[in-house]
Design an enzyme around this catalytic site. Structure first.
Site, mmCIF file in Angstrom:
data_model
loop_
_atom_site.group_PDB
_atom_site.id
_atom_site.type_symbol
_atom_site.label_atom_id
_atom_site.label_comp_id
_atom_site.label_asym_id
_atom_site.label_seq_id
_atom_site.Cartn_x
_atom_site.Cartn_y
_atom_site.Cartn_z
ATOM 1 N N ASP A 192 143.521 60.604 38.500
ATOM 2 C CA ASP A 192 142.850 59.324 38.223
ATOM 3 C C ASP A 192 143.836 58.180 38.016
ATOM 4 O OD1 ASP A 192 140.099 60.772 36.310
ATOM 5 O OD2 ASP A 192 140.543 60.687 38.447
ATOM 6 N N ARG A 247 131.988 50.893 36.922
ATOM 7 C CA ARG A 247 131.540 52.240 36.541
ATOM 8 C C ARG A 247 132.395 52.802 35.408
ATOM 9 N NH1 ARG A 247 131.482 56.394 41.057
ATOM 10 N NH2 ARG A 247 131.085 57.602 39.164
ATOM 11 N N ARG A 293 132.863 66.668 46.698
ATOM 12 C CA ARG A 293 132.417 66.959 45.320
ATOM 13 C C ARG A 293 131.430 68.138 45.256
ATOM 14 N NH1 ARG A 293 133.898 62.295 42.464
ATOM 15 N NH2 ARG A 293 134.058 63.620 40.652
ATOM 16 N N LYS A 345 138.922 78.350 40.498
ATOM 17 C CA LYS A 345 139.778 77.143 40.648
ATOM 18 C C LYS A 345 139.568 76.326 39.379
ATOM 19 C CE LYS A 345 140.131 73.175 43.759
ATOM 20 N NZ LYS A 345 139.581 72.534 44.953
ATOM 21 N N SER A 352 138.421 73.536 37.308
ATOM 22 C CA SER A 352 137.446 72.468 37.549
ATOM 23 C C SER A 352 137.009 71.878 36.211
ATOM 24 C CB SER A 352 136.215 73.022 38.275
ATOM 25 O OG SER A 352 135.096 72.154 38.083
ATOM 26 N N VAL A 353 137.197 70.575 36.039
ATOM 27 C CA VAL A 353 136.803 69.908 34.793
ATOM 28 C C VAL A 353 135.294 70.071 34.574
ATOM 29 C CG1 VAL A 353 136.604 67.644 33.667
ATOM 30 C CG2 VAL A 353 138.723 68.270 34.849
ATOM 31 N N ARG A 399 128.150 61.499 39.778
ATOM 32 C CA ARG A 399 128.225 62.938 40.019
ATOM 33 C C ARG A 399 128.217 63.766 38.742
ATOM 34 N NH1 ARG A 399 128.943 60.391 43.842
ATOM 35 N NH2 ARG A 399 130.393 59.138 42.684
ATOM 36 N N ILE A 424 144.423 67.251 44.036
ATOM 37 C CA ILE A 424 143.116 67.543 43.443
ATOM 38 C C ILE A 424 141.967 67.226 44.404
ATOM 39 C CG2 ILE A 424 141.563 67.020 41.494
ATOM 40 C CD1 ILE A 424 144.159 68.381 40.581
ATOM 41 N N LYS A 469 135.081 57.354 29.096
ATOM 42 C CA LYS A 469 133.904 57.638 29.950
ATOM 43 C C LYS A 469 133.810 59.145 30.175
ATOM 44 C CE LYS A 469 134.474 57.237 34.578
ATOM 45 N NZ LYS A 469 134.130 58.383 35.408
ATOM 46 N N ASN A 470 134.936 59.779 30.481
ATOM 47 C CA ASN A 470 134.903 61.195 30.882
ATOM 48 C C ASN A 470 134.794 62.161 29.716
ATOM 49 O OD1 ASN A 470 134.980 60.243 33.443
ATOM 50 N ND2 ASN A 470 137.079 60.870 33.883
ATOM 51 N N CYS A 502 131.284 61.569 47.681
ATOM 52 C CA CYS A 502 131.611 60.165 47.374
ATOM 53 C C CYS A 502 132.880 59.842 48.167
ATOM 54 C CB CYS A 502 131.844 59.985 45.878
ATOM 55 S SG CYS A 502 133.341 60.787 45.322
HETATM 56 C C1 EPZ Z 1 136.359 65.103 36.751
HETATM 57 O O1 EPZ Z 1 135.648 65.219 37.967
HETATM 58 C C2 EPZ Z 1 136.444 63.609 36.460
HETATM 59 N N1 EPZ Z 1 135.093 63.061 36.293
HETATM 60 C C3 EPZ Z 1 137.164 62.895 37.596
HETATM 61 O O2 EPZ Z 1 137.284 61.528 37.238
HETATM 62 C C4 EPZ Z 1 138.559 63.485 37.727
HETATM 63 O O3 EPZ Z 1 139.217 62.878 38.816
HETATM 64 C C5 EPZ Z 1 138.443 65.008 37.960
HETATM 65 O O4 EPZ Z 1 137.696 65.613 36.885
HETATM 66 C C6 EPZ Z 1 139.810 65.674 38.017
HETATM 67 O O5 EPZ Z 1 140.499 65.433 36.830
HETATM 68 C C7 EPZ Z 1 134.488 63.195 35.102
HETATM 69 O O6 EPZ Z 1 135.030 63.771 34.171
HETATM 70 C C8 EPZ Z 1 133.126 62.587 34.982
HETATM 71 P P1 EPZ Z 1 136.834 68.832 39.178
HETATM 72 P P2 EPZ Z 1 135.126 66.680 38.444
HETATM 73 O O7 EPZ Z 1 135.613 69.663 39.083
HETATM 74 O O8 EPZ Z 1 134.672 67.451 37.265
HETATM 75 C C9 EPZ Z 1 136.805 70.739 43.528
HETATM 76 C C10 EPZ Z 1 137.065 59.232 37.489
HETATM 77 O O9 EPZ Z 1 137.744 58.489 38.176
HETATM 78 N N2 EPZ Z 1 135.581 71.434 43.067
HETATM 79 O O10 EPZ Z 1 137.977 69.113 38.260
HETATM 80 O O11 EPZ Z 1 134.172 66.473 39.555
HETATM 81 C C11 EPZ Z 1 136.595 69.226 43.614
HETATM 82 O O12 EPZ Z 1 136.023 68.889 44.859
HETATM 83 C C12 EPZ Z 1 136.593 60.553 38.033
HETATM 84 O O13 EPZ Z 1 136.752 59.007 36.282
HETATM 85 C C13 EPZ Z 1 135.033 72.424 43.892
HETATM 86 O O14 EPZ Z 1 135.544 72.717 44.974
HETATM 87 O O15 EPZ Z 1 136.469 67.286 39.007
HETATM 88 C C14 EPZ Z 1 137.991 68.696 43.446
HETATM 89 O O16 EPZ Z 1 138.669 68.777 44.698
HETATM 90 C C15 EPZ Z 1 136.852 60.670 39.522
HETATM 91 N N3 EPZ Z 1 133.905 73.061 43.476
HETATM 92 C C16 EPZ Z 1 138.631 69.681 42.475
HETATM 93 O O17 EPZ Z 1 137.835 70.879 42.541
HETATM 94 C C17 EPZ Z 1 133.312 72.774 42.269
HETATM 95 O O18 EPZ Z 1 132.291 73.421 41.932
HETATM 96 C C18 EPZ Z 1 138.644 69.196 41.036
HETATM 97 O O19 EPZ Z 1 137.324 68.830 40.701
HETATM 98 C C19 EPZ Z 1 133.885 71.763 41.455
HETATM 99 C C20 EPZ Z 1 135.029 71.108 41.868
#
Ligand code: EPZ
Length: 417
Positions: free
Chosen positions: A305, A397, A121, A161, A163-164, A92, A327, A22-23, A116
């Site tokens: 995850d 989902r 997020r 930071k 961020s994926v 998201r 995270i 999915k991701n 969420c």
């Molecule tokens: C991706 O979410 C995944 N979703 C998530 O999987 C996964 O848990 C996450 O990466 C971490 O590995 C998809 O790939 C669709 P981040 P993402 O940006 O991109 C903060 C699942 O279960 N942050 O790496 O949203 C954020 O709040 C889902 O499949 C900011 O502060 O994750 C979090 O605390 C759940 N500002 C941390 O960074 C930003 O602009 C990591 O978020 C972006 C993120």
């Protein structure tokens, strides 16, 4: 509202084929907006988030044909650049269309994803980095109004930071920016490598220059390609943990073991026997489960995850364990439900202390988010009697045919309306 009924005490035996990721699918689907040719994607998982992304792309004008797990997408006549709240709020990853829409049209109006169960997020890292490519943006009534009056201009950017999503948005946007972009402090999840491989195969000029830095030279178009999406490593990790917790004997197929080496090492430390081959893993659960302390971290660390799933396994360990969630700020929603099943988990900030030697009791339960819901199934598989899991739309989902796959290996589980 559909529910799952789980009649416990099953030792999972047999083999499970892992579906597409999915991701990895979500950013690659968003990246197809860059193409004016047909793109053929294979091995897409049949899960709700993919349906939602397809609806979002169709609302932008993409022409999409979906046959089983294969999709043909044609964006040659795609002309809209407005991503509505009602589609982005439930998924998201909808924010991932912002980068490609800006690259293609120079302006876009995309709903903020909103929070969420697991956290607020925010997308500040995405927006700050896009502004380094020359994007001006305003947040008006929950929407990002963004434009790049002079088009996207390559630049040197260091993410504050890891961020994926921000890494994915910027890789896609920079692929069409004028000149060279260097992105530093990138997330390096396998799904991001899959996105980069997709873009390179379609003609983009992208190169990893260090572990977390990438160099992108903008191009003006991408070619017609056929691309198979990688396997879902979180689905694979979930079933490995399911085998470990039920003293099962499972063969997991269609995966590349080294991608989840961290998880394999931890399961071996906990006492499971794990054998790997080129595209499969065999795991034999052990009656005695050893406790271990876990800290979630960006890849290649232990994935957030799988945090809920490993927590269930550690409830069965020989003594107390600690799990630190580094995270997301609120990813312990499953703890209350597990404690209702007899777990003894206490939370102190971002740390959960998990008592061992727990025998779960079956119960009526409520899913709160995608990975929490699957952890309730894992716990229910170890109890006598019937457990009911409500709100399984969270599960749908991200897990393809989960009850069918579990039933195939001996679980007594069924979906009821
Ligand atoms: C991706 O979410 C995944 N979703 C998530 O999987 C996964 O848990 C996450 O990466 C971490 O590995 C998809 O790939 C669709 P981040 P993402 O940006 O991109 C903060 C699942 O279960 N942050 O790496 O949203 C954020 O709040 C889902 O499949 C900011 O502060 O994750 C979090 O605390 C759940 N500002 C941390 O960074 C930003 O602009 C990591 O978020 C972006 C993120």
């Amino acid at each position: 509202m559909q529910k799952l009924e789980v009649f416990g005490i099953s030792k999972l035996r047999g083999q499970i084929k892992i579906s597409g990721s999915k991701n990895a699918s979500l950013p690659i689907l968003a990246a197809t907006l860059l193409s004016s040719k047909k793109i053929y994607l294979k091995n897409l998982p049949k899960v709700k988030d993919i349906e939602t992304m397809i609806s979002l792309l169709k609302s932008l004008g993409s022409k999409i044909k979906l046959r089983k797990k294969n999709l043909i997408i044609n964006n040659s006549k795609q002309s809209k650049n407005f991503a509505s709240y009602n589609l982005v709020k439930t998924m998201r990853a909808g924010i991932l269309v912002l980068g490609p829409l800006l690259a293609k049209f120079g302006n876009a109006k995309v709903s903020l994803p909103g929070g969420c169960a697991i956290g607020s997020r925010p997308v500040d890292i995405h927006l700050k980095a896009l502004s380094k490519l020359g994007v001006k943006y305003k947040i008006i009534q929950g929407y990002v109004h963004a434009n790049a009056p002079k088009g996207l201009i390559g630049s040197k950017i260091r993410f504050s930071k890891i961020s994926v999503g921000a890494t994915e948005n910027l890789i896609i946007a920079a692929s069409f920016a004028k000149g060279i972009t260097i992105l530093k402090n990138c997330a390096i999840e396998p799904e991001i490598k899959d996105l980069v491989n997709f873009l390179i195969k379609s003609g983009c000029k992208i190169k990893w220059i260090t572990k977390r830095s990438i160099k992108i030279e903008g191009v003006s178009q991408i070619n017609q390609i056929t691309y198979p999406i990688m396997f879902d490593r979180i689905e694979a990790g979930t079933y490995l943990i399911a085998a470990a917790i039920t003293e099962g004997n499972l063969k997991i197929k269609n995966i590349i073991p080294k991608v989840i080496q961290t998880e394999i090492n931890i399961l071996r430390k906990i006492g499971a026997k794990v054998f790997t081959k080129k595209n499969e893993i065999k795991i034999i659960g052990n009656k005695k489960i050893k406790s271990i302390n876990i800290k979630t971290a960006p890849y290649p660390g232990f994935p957030t995850d799988l945090q809920a799933q490993i927590m269930v396994l550690l409830c069965k360990a020989n003594k107390k364990s600690s799990i630190k969630e580094n995270i997301f700020e609120n990813r312990f929603m499953h703890v209350a439900e597990l404690n209702r099943m007899g777990a003894q988990i206490s939370i102190n900030g971002n740390e959960a202390i998990v008592e061992g030697n727990i025998n779960f009791a079956s119960a009526e339960l409520m899913a709160t988010d995608l990975r929490a819901s699957v952890s309730l199934i894992l716990a229910a598989l170890t109890t006598k009697g019937k457990s009911i899991i409500n709100r399984i739309y969270h599960l749908d989902r991200g897990y393809e045919n989960i009850e069918k796959k579990l039933k195939m290996v001996g679980a007594n589980i069924r979906r009821i309306n």
